[in-house]
Design an enzyme around this catalytic site. Structure first.
Site, mmCIF file in Angstrom:
data_model
loop_
_atom_site.group_PDB
_atom_site.id
_atom_site.type_symbol
_atom_site.label_atom_id
_atom_site.label_comp_id
_atom_site.label_asym_id
_atom_site.label_seq_id
_atom_site.Cartn_x
_atom_site.Cartn_y
_atom_site.Cartn_z
ATOM 1 N N THR A 113 41.863 35.881 32.792
ATOM 2 C CA THR A 113 43.278 36.083 33.350
ATOM 3 C C THR A 113 43.943 35.559 32.789
ATOM 4 O OG1 THR A 113 41.991 36.966 35.376
ATOM 5 C CG2 THR A 113 44.530 36.179 35.268
ATOM 6 N N GLU A 395 38.204 39.613 41.165
ATOM 7 C CA GLU A 395 37.066 39.779 40.110
ATOM 8 C C GLU A 395 36.849 41.072 40.115
ATOM 9 O OE1 GLU A 395 35.167 36.678 40.176
ATOM 10 O OE2 GLU A 395 35.336 38.360 38.357
#
Ligand SMILES: CC/C=C\C/C=C\C/C=C\C/C=C\C/C=C\C/C=C\C=C\C(=O)SCCNC(=O)CCNC(=O)[C@H](O)C(C)(C)COP(=O)(O)OP(=O)(O)OC[C@H]1O[C@@H](n2cnc3c(N)ncnc32)[C@H](O)[C@@H]1OP(=O)(O)O
Ligand SMILES: Cc1cc2nc3c(=O)[nH]c(=O)nc-3n(C[C@H](O)[C@H](O)[C@H](O)COP(=O)(O)OP(=O)(O)OC[C@H]3O[C@@H](n4cnc5c(N)ncnc54)[C@H](O)[C@@H]3O)c2cc1C
Length: 627
Positions: A113, A395
């Site tokens: 990320t 996730e």
């Protein structure tokens, strides 16, 4: 490794409650405990572990997260760094890195990320440019939004990390690939040249996980640091693509599967706390001539809590079932067989969202069921909520995953209409979607959930097709219909959760003693009945339930609550959490909640003295008008 041994580790448990530590002290304390814990455990998952051993590892993970009342800065080392080496490394790379990682010679994390992108992996901006002259990759963060942001342990703990970066060769992008990157000196722990590291700040929870940011300034790594199981870069810069670009997403599928069992554990912890407290707490006097009843005897309290017990069982059964599928698909992938990967991805994209949505809501309900004392941090319900609710986002954010599942469902339905056979967990879509008369049996209700899913999927496909006929692009039609696409995925997920819970329990029922079988099947009945009532609108619309049937269902539900009540405490005791794991003033086995609340209160630093120094400094002059 059993709990007893873990909990007997000297110094692992806190004398000062974490709530009274500073942000920095919390982190330092959790490092101290993580090291103690790992020194004792010193084992991590490997691909040869049995399903049972893997679940025990997840149990250990819970033990750690429980002991920390939060999670450990080592969390990503175990749950993503090592699985990525296993899933994305060549045999040589695994040989080298697994030894160091399993022995905790290095501590890693998973940095995917970025400040500007989390969901859209293909939008990630961190660059890995291949230099054939030096046979190196140059890692670079071109803009602020390309800084890695969120990875657990990244800020001050990890000295290595998997970096998911966009590969460039001779100016051409070859997509996102995993790179093993050393980020700190192994001796001094200083960030290496060209690497900027730091912590992202205080969060709703996860405050001991040390989530950090990472920026690269033309940092060079050797060619062998790209994990090259699925795609390769040869010395001369030739790119060799993998059989499926999504194989680089494999670690995320693994963790999504892990999260379903993690939710089972988290929910079990919360309902153990809330239910035990409900058994000792007495309040109000409905019958003037009788003592105050246990609040567990209020049916509204049973309604709040018993579904949480059943849901924990349901998630656990589904998690074990999903894990078996993951395990067999992983073996197939290893031999180059990819055709079951889409189904695994779709299943994970349904069960991870539904288990996190339900667990988060039910953990909050457990807190709300405990009145004011549930609001105390010493009850450990708020922290459990904070851990669970993070899984809604990490996730793969739930909405995005449900839309991913919808892609597979739409594709399956369109194929079915064209005569293509359906398989696996979507085979039921070919079933009869007309329900003649309501069948209130457990199997009948589960069948109705399948009919609801069939009808929702077919109707949203019709909406999509109508939008496209009206001239909308497929992308605009998809976006316009997306609310009902996620609803269709949820309906499919519900049908899977219910049918797998029932079928997995049926498999086990034969070996259970009759009394145990009776109680556990009552929980299955409660779970199915609860969801039929929760989704009564869908049942009325698609499953021809009548108001008389609903009335019967409501009465059956109330009877089930009464039937479960005598075994309720035994059912949460059966989760077998030790007091140190529950870490809760309300949930201790001995039921001495009031004494524990007072003991914890006295640990507040404010209670060290009867008069706080602010009285003389501020209050007194203020009250005397002299401030
Ligand atoms: C001491 C302590 C020790 C241990 C730990 C303690 C406690 C832990 C306890 C338990 C562990 C449980 C959990 C904790 C572990 C970790 C959590 C903490 C940290 C969190 C980490 C992270 O969040 S990592 C970052 C996660 N990010 C994401 O998930 C991003 C989500 N986005 C995506 O996945 C993708 O962008 C997308 C799928 C949304 C879109 O991908 P894209 O490439 O754009 O694809 P499309 O063009 O849309 O095409 C989709 C087609 O691709 C197929 N597809 C997509 N994904 C996959 C896949 N993964 N596998 C297979 N196929 C895939 C899809 O089916 C489509 O196919 P079509 O045929 O329809 O085209
Ligand atoms: C506690 C915690 C720990 C984490 N740990 C890690 C880690 O260790 N490593 C790591 O790499 N990452 C980690 N993450 C990051 C996590 O993976 C991302 O937050 C997640 O993938 C969501 O991405 P985002 O935050 O950029 O939100 P976005 O993707 O910007 O989403 C924001 C909102 O937009 C919506 N949205 C986005 N795309 C779409 C779409 N296509 N259709 C419809 N709606 C859409 C989403 O549904 C969401 O509501 C962690 C996050 C948390 C909260």
């Amino acid at each position: 490794m059993d709990e007893q041994k873990v909990l007997s580790i000297k110094g692992l448990l806190d004398d000062t409650p974490e709530e009274y530590l500073s942000h920095k002290e919390k982190y330092e304390n959790s490092i101290r405990k993580s090291v103690l814990f790992y020194k004792t455990l010193h084992s991590t998952e490997d691909e040869n572990m049995s399903v049972d051993e893997k679940t025990k590892l997840n149990f250990r993970n819970i033990v750690t997260s429980a002991i920390f009342k939060d999670n450990s800065p080592f969390m990503l080392h175990n749950s993503m760094f090592i699985p990525t080496i296993m899933g994305q490394g060549t045999d040589e790379q695994r040989e080298y890195w697994m030894k160091r990682a399993k022995n905790m010679e290095i501590i890693g994390t998973y940095a995917q990320t970025e400040l500007g992108h989390g969901t859209f992996i293909r939008g990630l901006e961190t660059q890995a440019t291949y230099d054939p002259d030096t046979e190196e990759f140059v890692l670079h963060s071109p803009v602020l939004s390309s800084y890695k942001w969120w990875p657990g342990g990244l800020a001050h703990t990890a000295n290595y990390c998997i970096v998911m970066a966009r590969l460039y060769i001779k100016g051409k992008s070859h997509g996102i690939h995993p790179f093993m990157v050393q980020i700190r000196d192994e001796e001094t722990h200083m960030p290496l040249p060209g690497i900027k590291l730091g912590e992202i700040g205080a969060k709703l929870g996860f405050n001991t996980v040390n989530n950090g940011f990472l920026g690269f300034e033309n940092h060079r790594i050797s060619r062998d640091r790209m994990l090259m199981k699925n795609a390769q870069v040869l010395k001369d810069g030739t790119f060799v693509a993998g059989s499926n670009s999504k194989l680089t997403y494999g670690t995320m599928v693994y963790v999504r599967v892990l999260i379903v069992s993690n939710m089972a554990n988290m929910l079990a912890k919360a309902v153990t706390i809330a239910l035990r407290y409900s058994a000792i707490r007495r309040q109000s006097q409905p019958k003037p001539d009788e003592p105050e009843p246990q609040i567990l005897d209020y049916v509204t309290q049973q309604h709040k809590l018993f579904i949480a017990i059943a849901s924990s069982h349901a998630f656990y059964m589904n998690a074990m079932w999903l894990w078996e599928i993951y395990y067999s698909v992983s073996l197939q992938l290893a031999s180059g067989k990819l055709d079951n990967l889409p189904e695994l991805h779709a299943l994970a994209c349904c069960l991870k969202p539904l288990s996190t949505i339900d667990a988060t809501a039910m953990i909050e309900k457990c807190r709300l069921a405990c009145g004011g004392h549930g609001y105390m941090l010493s009850a450990n319900l708020a922290q459990t909520y904070g851990l669970a609710t993070a899984a809604y986002t990490y996730e793969g954010e739930n909405t995005v995953l449900l839309l991913q599942a919808a892609r597979s469902l739409v594709k399956a339905w369109v194929g079915h209409v064209k005569g293509r056979p359906l398989k696996g967990t979507m085979a039921y879509l070919a079933g009869d979607s007309t329900v003649k008369a309501w069948d209130g049996s457990i199997d009948g209700i589960i069948q109705s959930f399948k009919v609801v899913a069939i009808r929702k999927i077919s109707s949203v496909v019709k909406i999509l097709q109508d939008y496209e006929k009206s001239g909308l692009s497929p992308e605009d039609a998809w976006n316009k219909a997306s609310v009902f696409l996620t609803a269709a995925s949820e309906a499919h997920g519900r049908a899977v959760l219910l049918s797998v819970y029932k079928s997995e329990m049926d498999k086990r029922a034969a070996v259970l003693s009759p009394p145990l079988r009776k109680v556990l099947l009552q929980l299955v009945d409660l779970y199915v009945t609860y969801w039929a009532l929760e989704k009564v609108g869908d049942m009325l619309l698609y499953a021809s339930i009548t108001d008389k049937d609903v009335d019967e269902l409501q009465r059956r539900y109330i009877e089930l609550l009464a039937a479960i009540r005598p075994n309720a405490v035994g059912l949460v005791d059966a989760f077998d959490f030790r007091d140190e794991i529950l870490n809760s003033t309300l949930g201790a086995y001995d039921g001495r909640a009031y004494e524990r609340l007072m003991e914890e209160a006295m640990k507040s630093p404010l209670n060290a003295e009867p008069v706080n120094q602010t009285f003389h400094k501020y209050l007194k002059p203020f009250m005397r008008g002299k401030l």
